[in-house]
Enzyme design. Structure first.
Site, PDB file in Angstrom:
ATOM      1  CB  ALA A 142     -13.810   1.910  10.505  1.00  0.00           C
ATOM      2  CB  ALA A 143      -9.228   3.754   7.120  1.00  0.00           C
ATOM      3  N   GLY A 144      -9.695   0.725   6.641  1.00  0.00           N
ATOM      4  CA  GLY A 144      -9.561  -0.452   5.760  1.00  0.00           C
ATOM      5  C   GLY A 144     -10.862  -1.235   5.693  1.00  0.00           C
ATOM      6  CG  ASP A 145     -12.533  -3.017   8.921  1.00  0.00           C
ATOM      7  OD1 ASP A 145     -12.058  -3.900   8.605  1.00  0.00           O
ATOM      8  OD2 ASP A 145     -12.678  -2.885  10.113  1.00  0.00           O
TER       9      ASP A 145
END
Length: 298
Positions: free
Chosen positions: A247-250
């Site tokens: 979920a890094a980009g989110d």
């Protein structure tokens, strides 16, 4: 501060850790299987809500156990689900995620997410036009994303995270205010392979020439480059031991939107979004890994 509507996907993530990615035809042992609410749209909505933004999620899930679980999970994080529809006789979207040495590979079945059609969002036109910002990704039908941009262009700030990356019409890109690809996704839109800060700034300029107001390119452990309204900026990444990058980009995209709508400058918003993303990758899972405002704002 007004409300943020996140128009996008909701999936149930099925996650397993492995020591390496299996070869074609190979069966191997994994460990630590768990179910985790996910989907780029839902993840970004949770990130916004955890930062204190008045967040509404617009999309579809199936009329099944996964769908109910996703709805309950979003509500539990403070996301308003009035615009989330349960589609009968359709399964909820799922993502099969393999985590290996802190990185991941993902296979998606969009299922109910593919029922988020242009006609569906036209029914919410007034709600979308009254939002303080609308967030989009590319896990729902592309024609729906196009319809949303045409509907909102020049009226509501649009945040577009182009993932999974597909070619986008130039007219559509001209309507996007905040564009947040990673370096791999960015290559599709600029034909620039980013190997240096100079390459990254070149890619930013190409994106600006396409009409995007504020392009931001996330570079993973190498940091981020972005246009802050005055100049191109490079910021180093925060050094952490990554456990799961799912979920890094989110987390980055949702935190960025929440901070911008809260009145932070672009430089402040990027710094806080980097901090949130760095914390998220030190934890397993998607939505449960996203930090809250107290961790970010102190």
């Amino acid at each position: 501060m007004g409300n943020i509507i996140v128009l996008g996907s909701a999936n149930m993530d099925m996650v397993m850790r492995t020591s390496r990615i299996p070869e074609i035809g190979e069966t191997m042992q994994g460990e630590g299987f768990f179910l985790s609410p996910g989907g780029k749209g839902a993840n970004q909505a949770v990130a916004c809500a955890k930062m204190g933004a008045d967040t509404w999620f617009m999309g579809k899930v199936g009329d099944d156990l996964f769908g109910q679980s996703l709805l309950d999970g979003l509500s539990g994080y403070g996301v308003r689900t009035d615009y989330l529809t349960r589609e009968p006789n359709v399964t909820t979207g799922v993502a099969a995620i393999t985590v290996c040495n802190g990185n991941n590979s993902i296979i998606l079945d969009g299922a109910a997410n593919q029922r988020v059609t242009p006609d569906y969002i036209r029914g919410y036109k007034q709600q979308l036009l009254s939002a303080a910002a609308v967030m989009l990704q590319l896990e729902i039908p592309l024609e729906t994303v196009y319809e949303a941009v045409r509907m909102l262009k020049g009226n509501v700030p649009i945040f577009l995270n182009p993932a999974p990356a597909v070619p986008l019409d130039g007219e559509i890109l001209q309507g996007v205010d905040y564009f947040t690809p990673n370096e791999i996704e960015c290559r599709l839109y600029t034909n620039v392979e980013i190997r240096s800060t100079e390459d990254a700034f070149k890619a930013l300029n190409i994106l600006r020439d396409k009409g995007i107001r504020y392009p931001l390119i996330t570079l993973g452990e190498k940091g981020i480059v972005y246009f802050n309204g005055t100049e191109n900026v490079y910021k180093e990444a925060r050094k952490v031991a990554a456990v799961d990058t799912t979920a890094a980009g989110d987390t980055f995209s949702g935190t960025l939107a929440a901070m911008i709508i809260a009145g932070k400058s672009m430089d402040e918003a990027v710094d806080l979004a980097q901090k949130a993303s760095a914390i998220a990758v030190t934890r397993l899972g998607a939505q449960e890994a996203i930090p809250g405002a107290r961790e970010i704002l102190g």
